[in-house]
Design a protein around this motif. Structure first.
Motif, PDB file in Angstrom:
ATOM      1  N   LEU A   1       0.833  -1.200   0.000  1.00 57.97           N
ATOM      2  CA  LEU A   1       0.000   0.000   0.000  1.00 57.97           C
ATOM      3  C   LEU A   1       0.868   1.252   0.000  1.00 57.97           C
ATOM      4  CD1 LEU A   1      -2.949   1.128   0.422  1.00 57.97           C
ATOM      5  CD2 LEU A   1      -2.463   1.057   2.868  1.00 57.97           C
ATOM      6  N   LEU A   2       1.836   1.303   0.918  1.00 56.79           N
ATOM      7  CA  LEU A   2       2.685   2.491   1.046  1.00 56.79           C
ATOM      8  C   LEU A   2       3.536   2.696  -0.200  1.00 56.79           C
ATOM      9  CD1 LEU A   2       3.849   1.990   4.748  1.00 56.79           C
ATOM     10  CD2 LEU A   2       2.301   3.756   3.914  1.00 56.79           C
TER      11      LEU A   2
ATOM     12  N   SER B   1      -7.988  12.192  20.370  1.00 54.09           N
ATOM     13  CA  SER B   1      -8.256  13.567  20.820  1.00 54.09           C
ATOM     14  C   SER B   1      -9.713  13.897  20.508  1.00 54.09           C
ATOM     15  CB  SER B   1      -7.302  14.550  20.142  1.00 54.09           C
ATOM     16  OG  SER B   1      -7.567  14.564  18.755  1.00 54.09           O
ATOM     17  N   LYS B   2     -10.113  15.069  20.892  1.00 48.08           N
ATOM     18  CA  LYS B   2     -11.532  15.416  20.798  1.00 48.08           C
ATOM     19  C   LYS B   2     -12.088  15.337  19.380  1.00 48.08           C
ATOM     20  CE  LYS B   2     -12.186  19.192  23.066  1.00 48.08           C
ATOM     21  NZ  LYS B   2     -12.426  20.442  23.596  1.00 48.08           N
ATOM     22  N   ASN B   3     -11.315  15.867  18.431  1.00 49.32           N
ATOM     23  CA  ASN B   3     -11.861  15.976  17.080  1.00 49.32           C
ATOM     24  C   ASN B   3     -11.479  14.843  16.141  1.00 49.32           C
ATOM     25  OD1 ASN B   3     -13.252  18.352  17.551  1.00 49.32           O
ATOM     26  ND2 ASN B   3     -11.340  19.500  17.397  1.00 49.32           N
ATOM     27  N   VAL B   4     -10.273  14.349  16.328  1.00 48.94           N
ATOM     28  CA  VAL B   4      -9.806  13.339  15.389  1.00 48.94           C
ATOM     29  C   VAL B   4      -8.827  12.424  16.117  1.00 48.94           C
ATOM     30  CG1 VAL B   4      -7.963  14.865  14.554  1.00 48.94           C
ATOM     31  CG2 VAL B   4      -8.781  13.035  13.077  1.00 48.94           C
ATOM     32  N   SER B   5      -8.794  11.132  15.695  1.00 45.77           N
ATOM     33  CA  SER B   5      -7.898  10.180  16.364  1.00 45.77           C
ATOM     34  C   SER B   5      -7.094   9.414  15.316  1.00 45.77           C
ATOM     35  CB  SER B   5      -8.714   9.201  17.214  1.00 45.77           C
ATOM     36  OG  SER B   5      -9.421   9.934  18.201  1.00 45.77           O
ATOM     37  N   PHE B   6      -5.968   8.863  15.771  1.00 48.99           N
ATOM     38  CA  PHE B   6      -5.063   8.178  14.835  1.00 48.99           C
ATOM     39  C   PHE B   6      -4.660   6.810  15.352  1.00 48.99           C
ATOM     40  CE2 PHE B   6      -4.350  12.733  14.478  1.00 48.99           C
ATOM     41  CZ  PHE B   6      -4.441  12.930  13.109  1.00 48.99           C
ATOM     42  N   LEU B   7      -4.521   5.855  14.431  1.00 48.55           N
ATOM     43  CA  LEU B   7      -3.906   4.561  14.733  1.00 48.55           C
ATOM     44  C   LEU B   7      -2.692   4.419  13.836  1.00 48.55           C
ATOM     45  CD1 LEU B   7      -6.982   2.114  14.501  1.00 48.55           C
ATOM     46  CD2 LEU B   7      -6.081   3.258  16.552  1.00 48.55           C
ATOM     47  N   HIS B   8      -1.671   3.760  14.344  1.00 46.81           N
ATOM     48  CA  HIS B   8      -0.593   3.312  13.459  1.00 46.81           C
ATOM     49  C   HIS B   8      -0.580   1.801  13.476  1.00 46.81           C
ATOM     50  CE1 HIS B   8       0.814   7.519  13.680  1.00 46.81           C
ATOM     51  NE2 HIS B   8       1.140   7.251  12.421  1.00 46.81           N
ATOM     52  N   LEU B   9      -0.720   1.214  12.286  1.00 51.08           N
ATOM     53  CA  LEU B   9      -0.848  -0.237  12.174  1.00 51.08           C
ATOM     54  C   LEU B   9       0.374  -0.837  11.493  1.00 51.08           C
ATOM     55  CD1 LEU B   9      -4.491  -0.688  10.765  1.00 51.08           C
ATOM     56  CD2 LEU B   9      -3.737  -0.465  13.157  1.00 51.08           C
ATOM     57  N   TYR B  10       0.704  -2.056  11.910  1.00 51.43           N
ATOM     58  CA  TYR B  10       1.727  -2.829  11.198  1.00 51.43           C
ATOM     59  C   TYR B  10       1.152  -4.212  10.924  1.00 51.43           C
ATOM     60  CZ  TYR B  10       2.694  -5.449  15.467  1.00 51.43           C
ATOM     61  OH  TYR B  10       2.569  -6.258  16.566  1.00 51.43           O
ATOM     62  N   ASP B  11       1.646  -4.836   9.873  1.00 53.36           N
ATOM     63  CA  ASP B  11       1.222  -6.212   9.570  1.00 53.36           C
ATOM     64  C   ASP B  11       2.411  -7.105   9.253  1.00 53.36           C
ATOM     65  OD1 ASP B  11       2.030  -5.379   7.101  1.00 53.36           O
ATOM     66  OD2 ASP B  11       0.096  -5.646   6.089  1.00 53.36           O
ATOM     67  N   GLY B  12       3.625  -6.600   9.466  1.00 58.78           N
ATOM     68  CA  GLY B  12       4.825  -7.399   9.244  1.00 58.78           C
ATOM     69  C   GLY B  12       5.391  -7.297   7.842  1.00 58.78           C
TER      70      GLY B  12
ATOM     71  N   GLY C   1       6.530  -4.779   6.258  1.00 59.33           N
ATOM     72  CA  GLY C   1       7.657  -3.854   6.153  1.00 59.33           C
ATOM     73  C   GLY C   1       7.771  -3.051   7.420  1.00 59.33           C
ATOM     74  N   PRO C   2       8.856  -2.298   7.569  1.00 57.35           N
ATOM     75  CA  PRO C   2       9.069  -1.589   8.833  1.00 57.35           C
ATOM     76  C   PRO C   2       8.211  -0.337   9.024  1.00 57.35           C
ATOM     77  CG  PRO C   2      10.952  -1.259   7.376  1.00 57.35           C
ATOM     78  CD  PRO C   2      10.014  -2.182   6.660  1.00 57.35           C
ATOM     79  N   LYS C   3       7.572   0.122   7.973  1.00 57.47           N
ATOM     80  CA  LYS C   3       6.780   1.351   8.123  1.00 57.47           C
ATOM     81  C   LYS C   3       5.341   1.028   8.512  1.00 57.47           C
ATOM     82  CE  LYS C   3       9.562   4.133   5.013  1.00 57.47           C
ATOM     83  NZ  LYS C   3       9.968   3.879   3.623  1.00 57.47           N
ATOM     84  N   THR C   4       4.802   1.825   9.438  1.00 60.43           N
ATOM     85  CA  THR C   4       3.395   1.650   9.800  1.00 60.43           C
ATOM     86  C   THR C   4       2.548   2.507   8.864  1.00 60.43           C
ATOM     87  OG1 THR C   4       3.618   3.444  11.384  1.00 60.43           O
ATOM     88  CG2 THR C   4       3.821   1.218  12.252  1.00 60.43           C
ATOM     89  N   VAL C   5       1.259   2.178   8.819  1.00 58.62           N
ATOM     90  CA  VAL C   5       0.347   3.022   8.062  1.00 58.62           C
ATOM     91  C   VAL C   5      -0.492   3.812   9.056  1.00 58.62           C
ATOM     92  CG1 VAL C   5      -1.524   1.299   7.849  1.00 58.62           C
ATOM     93  CG2 VAL C   5      -1.299   3.111   6.139  1.00 58.62           C
TER      94      VAL C   5
END
Ligand code: 4AD
Ligand code: MG
Length: 452
Positions: A13-14, A35-46, A48-52
């Protein structure tokens, strides 16, 4: 691009996906921020080293905050869009977030403050989820792949030599016995062991297919509890017929150069991590080391250099003495500042099968020494003369009977031949800068350690 229902690996994907398309990813939460207005997740699936980065709407964030801690497994469906944040170019704007498995973040053993490698060895079932071990095991996979490619592209046959064996390939008596119940000789009708090396077995195939190799697990019951020894490790052993020690060294040098370069190329992002976090510039240093021709010296010359160095070593130096790790590292790290082949070891220091040189004092053996590790591979030309082989067996006090088939090779179309054994984990340590062999193998086995 895959449809909404098909998950796409995060790395793909990246690297390749065009913004503006629908996307489905699965993986685990590395970090989350609400946070109040917007939230974030960082996901990995193995992959590659970069999260999405996944952006959650205000509502989803509020609703799911308690469920989306570190370690939770999720499926996210959304749109792949250009990012407004500075850190990443593209991100997923989530339509739906489904918790696949709860993470129990308060009990999760991998916490930021307790991630020493020693501690992680006690949770070897979970350590593959950490940044370091993600990179280690991707590189381990790539290295294995590059090793097979190297030989396959050059016409070497991969031979699956046996794990259970009746002969001691190194003649060093460091074998684990294979036994059923109390019956020492029952199952096979003789004593059997886990192999210490596939070499003797693969020599038979070199005498039929010319260029062959084995690549598999080997086992050693030596009681050396060091950062470089494992009781179970993998070894790569090519064997070539119609070749001498120079051919073996030429193969070893080209092999190390090609495989190191291609593995680093294949896992560039993982090596950026090792360069930064594990050993400063490790991949650059390895690439620089394999670029130039490897140094070559005899064992006598090596001992002379050690004497001349004026260094205080723990173990004795001088002609006829044995090279210890401290000596090997001095030679590779400080004197040659790169890989060095040491050749022509004293006969009694090496295995019975090595070809006796004309001086009758040394054998046509070589060890390749590299910085930080010391011995990374050992090889030799094999004794192809039947009478000299028998004399060697006698000298080493080894019985002829278990080696009858090995002796047969010398009677039926013998050839000058040789090969080497590369310690797979030692190569990994050299490439990545990881300092303990227990940290480059999925589930390490060492004296007192056979967990998981
Ligand atoms: O030098 P070794 O004992 O050589 C052989 O077994 C030969 N039969 C190889 C051959 O000529 N076909 O082992 C080869 C390599 C070493 O250089 C080292 O890198 C690795 O295997 N090695 C170990 N790695 C981890 N743990 C151990 N206990 C190891 N023992 C050897
Ligand atoms: Mg050796």
């Amino acid at each position: 691009m895959a449809g909404v229902d098909r998950r796409i690996p995060i790395q793909t994907l990246l690297a390749t996906a065009e913004p503006g398309n629908p996307v489905t990813v699965t993986g685990w939460v590395k970090t989350s921020r609400f946070s109040k207005n917007v939230s974030f997740l960082h996901l990995y699936d193995g992959s590659g080293p970069k999260t999405v980065q996944v952006v959650l709407s205000k509502e989803t964030g509020l609703e799911m905050q308690s469920e989306l801690g570190q370690g939770t497994s999720v499926k996210v469906v959304g749109a792949w869009v250009e990012s407004r944040g500075g850190k990443q170019a593209v991100e997923i704007k989530a339509d739906t977030v489904e918790v696949v498995g709860a993470g129990n973040p308060t009990e999760y053993p991998i916490q930021k403050k307790r991630t020493s490698f020693e501690f992680l060895r006690t949770i070897a079932h979970l350590r593959p989820r950490t940044n370091t071990f993600q990179s280690v095991f991707r590189v381990r996979n790539a290295l294995a792949w590059q090793i097979h490619s190297y030989f396959q592209e050059r016409g070497f046959l991969w031979i699956h030599t046996p794990i259970i064996t009746a002969s001691d390939a190194e003649g060093a008596g460091e074998m684990f016995r294979v036994q059923v119940g109390d019956d020492k000789e029952g199952f096979f009708g003789k004593e059997a062991f886990l192999t210490v090396s596939g070499q003797l077995a693969v020599e038979n195939f070199a005498q039929a297919f010319t260029d062959v190799y084995t690549f598999g697990p080997t086992f050693r019951a030596e009681n050396s509890n060091t950062a470089r020894h494992a009781a179970e490790f993998w070894m790569i052993e090519p064997e070539i017929a119609f070749g001498d020690l120079d051919d073996v060294m030429a193969l070893a040098e080209d092999f190390i150069r090609v495989v190191a370069t291609k593995t680093i190329e294949q896992c560039r992002d993982d090596f950026d991590f090792f360069d930064l976090r594990i050993e400063k510039d490790v991949s650059k240093n390895v690439l620089a080391a394999v670029e130039k021709p490897f140094a070559r010296i005899t064992h006598d010359e090596a001992q002379d250099l050690l004497v001349a160095s004026g260094r205080k070593f723990e173990h004795k130096v001088g002609r006829g003495e044995a090279l210890q790790t401290e000596h090997e590292r001095y030679l590779a790290e400080e004197h040659f500042k790169g890989p060095v082949f040491v050749t022509d070891y004293p006969r009694e220091q090496k295995a019975f099968y090595m070809r006796v040189n004309d001086d009758e004092r040394t054998v046509a053996a070589t060890d390749l020494l590299v910085p930080r590790i010391g011995e990374i591979l050992g090889g030799s030309q094999r004794e192809e003369r039947p009478d000299v082989l028998d004399e060697q067996l006698k000298r080493f006090d080894l019985p002829e009977a278990p080696y009858w088939w090995y002796r047969d090779l010398r009677r039926f179309g013998t050839t000058p031949h040789g090969g080497f054994g590369l310690g797979f984990e030692r190569m990994l340590m050299w490439l990545t800068g990881m300092q303990n062999i227990r940290d480059v193998i999925p589930f390490p086995r060492a004296p007192g350690q056979a967990d998981f």
